[in-house]
Design an enzyme around this catalytic site. Sequence first.
Site, PDB file in Angstrom:
ATOM      1  N   GLU A  88       0.886  -1.162   0.000  1.00  0.00           N
ATOM      2  CA  GLU A  88       0.000   0.000   0.000  1.00  0.00           C
ATOM      3  C   GLU A  88       0.923   1.211   0.000  1.00  0.00           C
ATOM      4  OE1 GLU A  88      -4.025   1.401   0.043  1.00  0.00           O
ATOM      5  OE2 GLU A  88      -3.171  -0.590  -0.199  1.00  0.00           O
ATOM      6  N   ASP A 104      -3.860  11.272   8.060  1.00  0.00           N
ATOM      7  CA  ASP A 104      -2.610  10.711   8.549  1.00  0.00           C
ATOM      8  C   ASP A 104      -2.189  11.325   9.869  1.00  0.00           C
ATOM      9  OD1 ASP A 104      -2.235   8.981   6.382  1.00  0.00           O
ATOM     10  OD2 ASP A 104      -1.429  10.600   5.158  1.00  0.00           O
TER      11      ASP A 104
END
Length: 268
Positions: free
Chosen positions: A49, A60
């Site tokens: 990924e 994030d």
Amino acid sequence: MTRYQTLFTHLQRRQEGALVPFVTLGDPTPSLSLQIIDALVESGADALELGIPFSDPLADGPVIQSATLRALQAGVTPERCFTLLATLREKYPQLPIGLLMYANLVVNPGIDTFYRRCAQAGIDSVLIADVPLEESAPFHAAAQRYGVAPIYLCPPNADDVLLQQLAARSQGYVYLLSRAGVTGSDRPCLPPLRHLTTRLAALGAAPTLQGFGIQTPDQVRSALDGGAAGAISGSAVVDLIARHLDTPPQMLQQLRAFIQTMKAATRA
């Protein structure tokens, strides 16, 4: 069969789960990024990924935000990322490779153009972190046109209506979130999610990969015991990169050891 289908079939026969590490393309530099990915694959990663650096990565946590900043400072652009991706595809023709993206990076070049480039580079899947399912139609349609699997997030509080929608649209895999919030977590225990994996399987969904907060072999095992077909580990991998920026040989050694240990947990 697609690369994901081939992988999951192969692992099921071996009674193993999938280990899928996440890294940001170009972190900390394009050349070292390729060495890092080689180390991950050689040490047992079943799929990848990969993130394309974006200046405002909302989903994030600080570890991956720092990785994004390092890559941007190294001059990494989406164009450079596609060059790196083409290199990886040539080197690993059977390895499933997915992208974890933000919508701006897809919309800016044009949705159709972006997915066409993904297909040309041999990308298997694209997950757009900031596009909810109800707004995904144009992205889904373009992904379908070019044979790229659209990946969707399944939150831990998903109701049955959402599970049915996910199952109907899922290809490649379903990204099962361990929890809400941003990536990276120090919580040692993962919540039980077997009710979600069981229901998704009953609805005919693609296999689930569980991510967010997967940092230890015990957490990998917990994800698999909860019915996931595998685990995605990002912040823990990227943190090892950050800790050894000045000593790349040690960085690669630590990454290999970590991936080997995490992969071993998929066979327990």
